[in-house]
Structure formats: C-alpha cells, structure tokens
Design an enzyme around this catalytic site. Structure first.
Site, PDB file in Angstrom:
ATOM      1  N   ASP A  80       0.845  -1.159   0.080  1.00  0.00           N
ATOM      2  CA  ASP A  80       0.068  -0.058  -0.132  1.00  0.00           C
ATOM      3  C   ASP A  80       0.833   1.461  -0.151  1.00  0.00           C
ATOM      4  OD1 ASP A  80      -0.818   0.058   3.617  1.00  0.00           O
ATOM      5  OD2 ASP A  80       0.793   0.721   2.275  1.00  0.00           O
ATOM      6  N   ASP A 110      -8.019  -7.833   1.442  1.00  0.00           N
ATOM      7  CA  ASP A 110      -7.019  -7.848   2.494  1.00  0.00           C
ATOM      8  C   ASP A 110      -7.386  -7.341   4.069  1.00  0.00           C
ATOM      9  OD1 ASP A 110      -6.593  -4.697   2.300  1.00  0.00           O
ATOM     10  OD2 ASP A 110      -5.244  -5.256   3.954  1.00  0.00           O
ATOM     11  N   CYS A 130     -12.445 -28.111   9.994  1.00  0.00           N
ATOM     12  CA  CYS A 130     -11.203 -27.528   9.231  1.00  0.00           C
ATOM     13  C   CYS A 130     -10.004 -28.630   9.021  1.00  0.00           C
ATOM     14  CB  CYS A 130     -10.627 -26.430  10.025  1.00  0.00           C
ATOM     15  SG  CYS A 130      -9.307 -25.592   9.337  1.00  0.00           S
ATOM     16  N   CYS A 190      -6.785 -28.054   8.419  1.00  0.00           N
ATOM     17  CA  CYS A 190      -5.604 -27.476   8.342  1.00  0.00           C
ATOM     18  C   CYS A 190      -4.663 -28.224   9.432  1.00  0.00           C
ATOM     19  CB  CYS A 190      -5.607 -25.882   8.904  1.00  0.00           C
ATOM     20  SG  CYS A 190      -5.798 -25.622  10.688  1.00  0.00           S
ATOM     21  N   CYS A 222      -5.532 -27.758  12.945  1.00  0.00           N
ATOM     22  CA  CYS A 222      -6.626 -28.376  13.472  1.00  0.00           C
ATOM     23  C   CYS A 222      -6.474 -30.174  13.379  1.00  0.00           C
ATOM     24  CB  CYS A 222      -7.781 -28.264  12.633  1.00  0.00           C
ATOM     25  SG  CYS A 222      -8.308 -26.470  12.927  1.00  0.00           S
ATOM     26  N   HIS A 273      -4.240 -20.952  11.814  1.00  0.00           N
ATOM     27  CA  HIS A 273      -5.736 -21.424  11.622  1.00  0.00           C
ATOM     28  C   HIS A 273      -6.657 -20.372  10.979  1.00  0.00           C
ATOM     29  CE1 HIS A 273      -9.705 -23.201  11.927  1.00  0.00           C
ATOM     30  NE2 HIS A 273     -10.018 -21.929  12.686  1.00  0.00           N
TER      31      HIS A 273
HETATM   32  C1  LIG Z   1      -3.160   2.926   0.657  1.00  0.00           C
HETATM   33  N1  LIG Z   1      -4.356   3.801   0.539  1.00  0.00           N
HETATM   34  C2  LIG Z   1      -5.232   3.250   1.126  1.00  0.00           C
HETATM   35  N2  LIG Z   1      -5.447   2.210   2.123  1.00  0.00           N
HETATM   36  C3  LIG Z   1      -6.333   1.884   2.914  1.00  0.00           C
HETATM   37  C4  LIG Z   1      -6.348   0.873   3.830  1.00  0.00           C
HETATM   38  C5  LIG Z   1      -7.461   0.693   4.532  1.00  0.00           C
HETATM   39  N3  LIG Z   1      -7.607  -0.186   5.576  1.00  0.00           N
HETATM   40  C6  LIG Z   1      -9.103  -0.097   5.977  1.00  0.00           C
HETATM   41  N4  LIG Z   1      -9.449  -0.785   7.214  1.00  0.00           N
HETATM   42  C7  LIG Z   1      -8.826  -1.614   7.845  1.00  0.00           C
HETATM   43  N5  LIG Z   1      -9.732   0.789   5.275  1.00  0.00           N
HETATM   44  C8  LIG Z   1      -8.773   1.261   4.424  1.00  0.00           C
HETATM   45  C9  LIG Z   1      -8.797   2.442   3.332  1.00  0.00           C
HETATM   46  C10 LIG Z   1      -7.888   2.720   2.680  1.00  0.00           C
HETATM   47  C11 LIG Z   1      -7.712   3.668   1.647  1.00  0.00           C
HETATM   48  O1  LIG Z   1      -8.837   4.240   1.418  1.00  0.00           O
HETATM   49  N6  LIG Z   1      -6.527   4.080   0.974  1.00  0.00           N
HETATM   50 ZN   LIG Z   2      -7.827 -25.063  11.239  1.00  0.00          ZN
END
Ligand SMILES: CNc1nc2cc3nc(NC)[nH]c3cc2c(=O)[nH]1
Ligand SMILES: [Zn+2]
Length: 374
Positions: free
Chosen positions: A94, A268, A306, A308, A311, A337
């Site tokens: 990111d 993610d 599960c 895995c 488990c 897990h």
């Molecule tokens: C790298 N830019 C970027 N990362 C994000 C990570 C995030 N992680 C969450 N929740 C855990 N919301 C998110 C929004 C953005 C987002 O709007 N922009």
């Molecule tokens: Zn498991």
C-alpha cells in the site's frame, strides 16, 4: 506492457460475483482472493513456507512502515522485498496514505503531500505521491497502490469532494512517477465516502487514467456494514470489467462474501492474525475465544470442519494453555488456523461461483457462523 493483468473467467449466474485470474510477474492467482497482511515484511509469526502451504498467493506489505524501518534502501540492496523476505509469490504494497492518517498525529495535508510525525520517534516527515512511488519501486512489489487520502469517517460532503479531487491529482502524479511499469503495476484508489455522486466522480477521474487495476478505498473505517455494501453496490459497476477490483482493509468472513457478491476480486485485512494474538479463532460455527474455561479439557480441534495442520494436530485444551501462558507458539497456531480459514473460505466462494450458487453458499455459511442471529 503492464506487469499485472486480469482475466474474467465467469460471472456467477445466481449472485453476479466474478471468478477471475490475476496474472502477475510472480505467478497467476485465482480471484476472489484473500491477501494476508505482512506489514513489516512478515505475516506475523507465519513463515513463507507455511503461507505457501496454506495457499496464500499475494501478500501485503506497508510502504510507510518499511520506509521508517528498515528503510527502502536496505530492501533495495537485498534485491527487493521478495528476496528480502524470501517470498516468491505476489506482493502488494500500500502507499502509506492510510498509515499516515491512522498512525501518526497528522500535521498537515497540502497539495504537494502530507507533513506528519514518525510514530516511532516523533521526527517530522513529508510523504508525497512521488516519494511513495519511489519507495514502492525500491521495494519491487508486483502491485503498488496510489498515494491517496483516506478521509476519516464520517466526513462532510465539501471535505470529501476536495479530498477526492486532490486524490485524483495525486493519482496522476503517481502514474508519472512509476519508474518500472513493466514489472510493477499501479492501482488507482476510488474514494468519495458514502456520497454516490463523489464515488462516481472519483471512479470517472481514475478510470480516465487507465490504471491496470482499481481499489475501492475509504471503507472499513468505522462505517456500518450496510453502508459499505451500499457503496460497493453502486461503485464496482463503475470500474472496468477487465481490471481487478480490490477492497482495502476487508475483512471479516461476511464482508468477504458480500464484497465478492458485489464484484470485488481482492481483499486484505489484519483481522485473522490480529484476533489470533488475543486467542480468538474463526471457525465454521462462529468465533471461538480459546481462553474460555470451557475449553480447558476440550481435546478436540479448534474447528472440526477445518483440515488445516493445526486442527489435525493440536487440541483446544493445548492451544488454550499456550495462549493463557502467553506462549508464542500458541499465537502461531491461532494465526495459522485463522489465515487458513479465510484462504479456504475464498476457495469455497470461487467454487460456489463456478457452480452458480454463491447466494446459497452465503445463506448456509451465515446460518452456521451465526451472522443471521439477531
Ligand atoms: C493506501 N491507501 C489506502 N489504504 C487503505 C487501507 C485501509 N484499511 C482499511 N480498513 C482496515 N480501510 C482502508 C482504506 C484505505 C484507503 O482508502 N486508502
Ligand atoms: Zn484449522
């Protein structure tokens, strides 16, 4: 020639969810997919061999964190993040945007970039779209994220509109700054909060720049799940069918299924490893808090459904003992897990799409997990 391409295989006739293939310089992976988070160049307590064993394809690392520690120059000198952490599959980084807003006491957002303090030592830092891309080029990730602003939730319409327009200008600067488009693909990030008009504007401005892939940002920031689902319902159709769509920071099992139904291909979230570190496990029958005394003499697996390694090998009683004794091995077992659980969930989602029955799968999964209980 772009590093990352997407191939739509089929659309689930029952739900509209997509089955696809993500082609990257480090392998081809089926979507919808869950990407484990490895913030500091490690998916906490889990080895690359174990990640491969459980079927992880693409993992995430954080530009902000690696810039601060160990520094992108050291990772570059190692030959890039793949070599540095011994991971030869996909890596997505990111851009640091989200961490800057969520981790440090924000100083100032300007057109040029963001002034803030290093959350580790308080030193003043300045991150710009160009600097973020330069760091990601040094890390050598297959997928890079544009430097954007993820506004706080809730935000006013006027603030959000100005932010969307700056994020679009930053996105264009990111595209220009990418030195290695043939091996590293940059994804644009659609913003706009819960304002449909601004989501449409953001999608229009970003798709006009023809990114290899798109993320839906600004969600999973505290908004109710029905707001997230509503935003996805009208936002994903604005994105090109032949490009991957990535929902950032999501998420829990129900959100993964509901995101896939709304056309999301990639997810993610730190959730599986984060809750594992306080002994909470995801199971097909809902969440299980292993510290609970009722498991003291329970010699069955975390989840009887599960398959895995954890488990098949260790009991709830043993894992409870380790977690209560704060033994690191206990957190390795719960983390393994939980990651396996989400990766396998996405395999089941893909199979349900192949068989045009994802809504049926959703109903059965929600019922058993307990999402429908009032
Ligand atoms: C790298 N830019 C970027 N990362 C994000 C990570 C995030 N992680 C969450 N929740 C855990 N919301 C998110 C929004 C953005 C987002 O709007 N922009
Ligand atoms: Zn498991």
């Amino acid at each position: 020639m772009t590093a990352v391409t997407y191939e739509l295989i089929k659309v689930c006739k029952q739900s509209g969810a997509r089955l696809g293939k993500l082609n990257t310089p480090h392998g081809t992976f089926e979507t919808p997919m869950f990407m484990p988070v490895g913030t500091l160049a490690t998916v906490k307590t889990i080895s690359p061999e174990e990640l491969k064993e459980m079927g992880a394809g693409v993992i995430l690392s954080n530009t902000y964190h690696l810039w601060l520690r160990p520094g992108e120059d050291i990772v570059r000198a190692a030959g890039g993040l793949h070599q540095f952490m011994n991971w030869d599959q996909g890596i997505l980084t990111d851009s640091g945007g989200f961490q800057v807003f969520s981790l440090s006491d924000l100083r100032d957002i300007t057109e040029e970039g963001v002034h803030f303090r290093n959350h580790l030592n308080g030193e003043k830092l300045f991150l710009t779209p160009e600097k973020s891309i330069a760091i990601q080029n040094a890390l050598g990730s297959d997928i890079m994220m544009a430097f954007d602003e993820c506004p706080p939730y809730p935000a006013s319409y006027d603030y959000m509109k100005a932010s969307v327009e700056r994020t679009s200008r930053w996105a264009e600067r990111c595209l220009k700054a990418n030195k290695k488009p043939e091996t590293q693909s940059l994804f644009g990030i659609v913003q706009g909060g819960e304002f449909e008009e601004l989501r449409r504007q953001s999608a229009r401005e970003l798709t006009s720049l023809d990114f290899p892939g798109y993320a839906v940002g600004g969600l999973s920031v505290g908004e109710p799940k029905d707001i997230m689902n509503e935003v996805l319902t009208y936002t994903t159709p604005l994105l090109p069918d032949n490009k991957p769509r990535y929902l950032m920071g999501v998420g829990s099992p129900d959100s993964l299924i509901d995101g896939a139904i709304r056309g999301i291909d990639m997810f993610d979230c730190v959730l599986p490893t984060r809750i594992a570190r306080n002994g909470t496990c995801m199971t097909s029958n809902g969440r299980l808090v292993i510290r609970n005394a009722k498991y003291a003499r329970d010699f069955g697996p975390i989840d009887e459904n599960c398959d895995c390694h954890v488990c098949k090998t260790y009991s709830r009683a043993y894992i409870r003992h380790l977690v209560k004794a704060n033994e690191t091995f206990g957190f390795r077992l719960t983390s393994y897990h939980n990651l396996y659980f989400l990766i396998k969930l996405m395999e089941c989602v893909r199979q349900a799409i192949r068989e045009d029955r994802l809504l049926d799968y959703r109903e059965a999964f929600f019922e058993q997990y307990g999402f429908n209980k009032p």
